[in-house]
Motif scaffolding. Structure first.
Motif, short mmCIF file in Angstrom:
data_model
loop_
_atom_site.label_atom_id
_atom_site.label_comp_id
_atom_site.label_asym_id
_atom_site.label_seq_id
_atom_site.Cartn_x
_atom_site.Cartn_y
_atom_site.Cartn_z
N VAL A 22 -12.34 -0.41 -4.60
CA VAL A 22 -11.26 -0.95 -4.00
C VAL A 22 -11.19 -2.64 -3.80
CG1 VAL A 22 -10.78 0.85 -2.44
CG2 VAL A 22 -12.02 -0.98 -1.69
N GLN A 23 -10.11 -3.31 -3.89
CA GLN A 23 -9.97 -4.72 -3.87
C GLN A 23 -10.40 -5.35 -2.90
OE1 GLN A 23 -6.37 -6.27 -5.81
NE2 GLN A 23 -6.13 -4.01 -6.34
N GLY A 24 -10.61 -4.43 -1.48
CA GLY A 24 -10.94 -4.95 -0.17
C GLY A 24 -11.05 -3.65 0.80
N SER A 25 -11.90 -3.84 1.69
CA SER A 25 -12.14 -2.72 2.61
C SER A 25 -11.05 -2.80 3.83
CB SER A 25 -13.44 -2.61 3.03
OG SER A 25 -13.48 -1.70 3.99
N ILE A 26 -10.28 -1.81 4.17
CA ILE A 26 -9.67 -1.82 5.34
C ILE A 26 -10.37 -1.17 6.53
CG2 ILE A 26 -7.48 -1.19 3.89
CD1 ILE A 26 -7.75 1.70 4.57
N TYR A 27 -11.39 -1.10 6.51
CA TYR A 27 -12.22 -0.45 7.41
C TYR A 27 -13.02 -1.31 8.36
CZ TYR A 27 -11.15 3.27 4.33
OH TYR A 27 -10.45 4.25 3.41
N MET A 50 -9.47 -11.20 8.23
CA MET A 50 -8.48 -12.09 8.99
C MET A 50 -7.18 -11.55 8.47
SD MET A 50 -9.95 -15.89 8.51
CE MET A 50 -8.45 -16.53 8.69
N PHE A 51 -7.20 -11.09 7.14
CA PHE A 51 -5.78 -10.52 6.59
C PHE A 51 -5.38 -9.29 7.45
CE2 PHE A 51 -3.60 -7.52 4.11
CZ PHE A 51 -2.44 -8.33 3.85
N ASN A 52 -6.43 -8.28 7.35
CA ASN A 52 -6.33 -7.02 8.16
C ASN A 52 -5.56 -7.31 9.54
OD1 ASN A 52 -7.37 -5.60 5.79
ND2 ASN A 52 -9.37 -5.44 6.71
N LYS A 53 -6.20 -8.22 10.37
CA LYS A 53 -5.63 -8.42 11.80
C LYS A 53 -4.32 -9.27 11.52
CE LYS A 53 -10.21 -8.90 13.40
NZ LYS A 53 -11.21 -9.55 14.13
N ALA A 54 -3.96 -9.77 10.69
CA ALA A 54 -2.66 -10.47 10.28
C ALA A 54 -1.82 -9.39 10.03
CB ALA A 54 -2.76 -11.39 9.32
N TYR A 55 -1.99 -8.54 9.25
CA TYR A 55 -1.31 -7.29 8.95
C TYR A 55 -0.94 -6.51 10.39
CZ TYR A 55 0.73 -3.37 6.20
OH TYR A 55 1.40 -2.44 5.66
N GLU A 56 -2.10 -6.24 11.15
CA GLU A 56 -2.04 -5.24 12.16
C GLU A 56 -0.84 -6.12 13.23
OE1 GLU A 56 -4.79 -2.89 15.36
OE2 GLU A 56 -5.45 -4.68 14.21
N ALA A 57 -0.99 -7.26 13.49
CA ALA A 57 -0.33 -8.20 14.02
C ALA A 57 1.30 -8.19 13.62
CB ALA A 57 -0.50 -9.51 14.16
N LYS A 58 1.48 -8.09 12.58
CA LYS A 58 2.91 -7.95 11.84
C LYS A 58 3.60 -6.61 12.14
CE LYS A 58 5.62 -9.62 8.04
NZ LYS A 58 6.32 -10.47 8.83
N THR A 59 2.65 -5.55 11.89
CA THR A 59 3.41 -4.06 11.67
C THR A 59 2.80 -3.36 12.69
OG1 THR A 59 1.47 -3.40 10.53
CG2 THR A 59 2.95 -4.51 9.17
N GLY A 97 -0.19 -1.98 12.78
CA GLY A 97 -1.23 -1.06 12.42
C GLY A 97 -1.84 -1.77 11.35
N ARG A 98 -3.23 -1.40 11.23
CA ARG A 98 -3.88 -1.83 10.12
C ARG A 98 -3.41 -1.45 8.53
NH1 ARG A 98 -8.94 -4.40 11.14
NH2 ARG A 98 -9.79 -3.65 9.25
N PRO A 99 -3.59 -1.91 7.41
CA PRO A 99 -3.46 -1.40 6.37
C PRO A 99 -3.74 0.04 5.97
CG PRO A 99 -4.19 -3.59 5.85
CD PRO A 99 -4.41 -3.22 7.26
N ALA A 100 -3.12 0.94 5.47
CA ALA A 100 -3.33 2.28 5.35
C ALA A 100 -4.35 2.45 4.09
CB ALA A 100 -2.44 3.21 5.32
N SER A 101 -4.21 1.36 3.37
CA SER A 101 -4.99 1.37 1.91
C SER A 101 -5.19 0.30 1.18
CB SER A 101 -4.43 2.45 0.91
OG SER A 101 -3.54 1.77 -0.01
N GLN A 102 -5.64 -0.14 0.24
CA GLN A 102 -6.19 -1.36 -0.36
C GLN A 102 -4.91 -1.94 -1.04
OE1 GLN A 102 -7.85 -2.02 -4.07
NE2 GLN A 102 -5.64 -0.88 -4.55
N TYR A 103 -3.56 -1.15 -1.13
CA TYR A 103 -2.52 -1.47 -1.85
C TYR A 103 -1.72 -2.42 -1.22
CZ TYR A 103 -3.83 1.27 -5.95
OH TYR A 103 -4.37 1.75 -6.97
N ALA A 104 -1.89 -2.84 -0.09
CA ALA A 104 -1.24 -3.96 0.50
C ALA A 104 -1.90 -5.33 -0.06
CB ALA A 104 -1.46 -4.13 2.12
N TYR A 105 -3.00 -5.40 -0.40
CA TYR A 105 -3.73 -6.63 -0.85
C TYR A 105 -3.10 -7.36 -2.03
CZ TYR A 105 -7.50 -4.93 2.36
OH TYR A 105 -7.95 -4.34 3.43
#
Length: 392
Positions: free
Chosen positions: A273-278, A288-297, A299-307
């Motif tokens: 994967v390009q980055g770990s969601i775990y 930092m991105f995972n947390k920003a995504y969670e703050a916006k949505t 929930g954390r990214p469900a897979s690496q395809y957000a990146y």
């Protein structure tokens, strides 16, 4: 009279309000409905996060980035219409669907206007120069790189010397994974592919393929499963139920824990994967991105395809700043100068021959006892050649 006229003109000039620079418009011609929405929405959300960051820092070329959107409805004909729609609303760059087949019609509209297009997360080489034109890009990592990564990593880290290749014929992405694996694995010391087979994603059973694997003198060290959901989960479940214990490898498309209920207590399953969601990626920027995504949505990214959505805006914005313009040809020239350009998810490179990643630092995720976790990272020792990517 002449002096009076000059005086009046000077007063008018002083009195004229300073006009703010117009917004810079990015068009998203993406799937907001249909099955592609599950891929496009996370990547588009990530792109919006980067746009918001850029705007908060003062914008791009002194202009705020405005977004216009149109729904492709996961339909090729609607994709072209969506491309035209965002152009009508002033798009100066176009973001299109993750998949080449569904994103290309909109990207071709952008190409016809000489503006840049970026696929949200396409991993087929045609999503770029080869299938659209010189101003089209993807920041994601080619499927063939994923397959080659799995080949070299398994050989080096798990002492894999024999492999069986099982290809799902559903989409080109699956073919790409197998292409990369089939190119890399036989090159490695003492390694060989002992058999190969195909199946269809919607096959209810792969019993005949399993029979052929079990008929081998010895179980292969690894099974390269080139597949996507839901067929991938069904294939994994059947392989394990048949008593096959080989390490199973796949591509990035099956990242995530959302499907693991279908394969209880699964172990020995590995993806790049390009980055770990775990929460275990060693790069602070990823979390930092995972947390920003969670703050916006919520929930954390469900897979690496957000990146890749975040990365594409980041790279395009850098190229625009360096070019000093959003002109497609000028921005393309700057993008093609990028060699190991730093991003939050690893370095990215483009060239005049390839607007994709034919090598990348990948995080290795392994599922053990039904739980996925990062176990390693790997960058292939040599890029996948263009002739291999093109299936020559």
């Amino acid at each position: 009279m002449k002096r009076l006229a000059c005086h009046v003109l000077a007063l008018m000039t002083l009195a004229a309000p300073t006009l703010a620079a117009e917004d810079l418009t990015v068009g998203f011609a993406i799937a907001k409905s249909g099955w592609m929405e599950a891929y496009d929405t996370p990547a588009a959300t990530a792109a919006m996060i980067r746009i918001e960051e850029i705007n908060a820092a003062g914008g791009l070329l002194g202009r705020q980035i405005k977004v216009v959107e149109a729904d492709t409805r996961t339909d090729r004909a609607e994709s072209a219409k969506a491309g035209l729609d965002v152009l009508d609303h002033g798009a100066e760059m176009m973001v299109v669907s993750c998949d080449y087949d569904f994103g290309a019609p909109a990207a071709l509209v952008a190409e016809g206007e000489g503006i840049n297009s970026f696929f949200l997360c396409a991993e087929d080489v045609k999503a770029g120069i080869q299938g659209v034109g010189p101003n089209s890009f993807s920041s994601s990592v080619l499927a063939s790189v994923q397959g080659a990564t799995m080949a070299e990593w398994a050989h080096a880290r798990r002492n894999a010397r024999t492999a069986y290749v099982l290809e799902d014929t559903f989409i080109e992405y699956n073919k790409g994974i197998c292409t990369g694996f089939n190119w890399m694995f036989p090159q490695l010391d003492g390694a060989g592919i002992v058999g190969s087979d195909t199946f269809k994603n919607d096959d209810a059973s792969i019993a005949s393929q399993i029979t052929r694997i079990k008929a081998l003198p010895e179980q292969p060290d690894v099974i390269m499963l080139c597949s996507v959901m839901p067929g991938a989960a069904a294939a994994v479940r059947q392989l394990r139920a048949a008593g096959i214990t080989s390490l199973i490898l796949n591509g990035s498309a099956v990242d995530g824990s959302y499907w693991l209920e279908a394969t209880p207590d699964l172990s020995g399953f590995v993806v790049p994967v390009q980055g770990s969601i775990y929460g275990d990626d060693p790069r602070a920027e990823v979390e930092m991105f995972n947390k920003a995504y969670e703050a916006k949505t919520g929930g954390r990214p469900a897979s690496q395809y957000a990146y890749p959505g975040y990365v594409l805006i980041d790279l395009w914005a850098k190229a625009v700043e360096r070019a000093g313009t959003v002109d497609g040809a000028a921005v393309t020239a700057e993008l093609e100068k990028m060699q190991d350009e730093p991003t939050a998810f690893g370095p990215r490179s483009f060239s005049s021959e390839l607007h994709h990643q034919n090598t990348a630092l990948m995080q290795i995720i392994e599922i053990t006892g039904g739980k996925p976790a990062r176990v390693d990272e790997w960058r292939i020792s040599e890029p996948v050649p263009l002739d291999v990517l093109m299936g020559r």
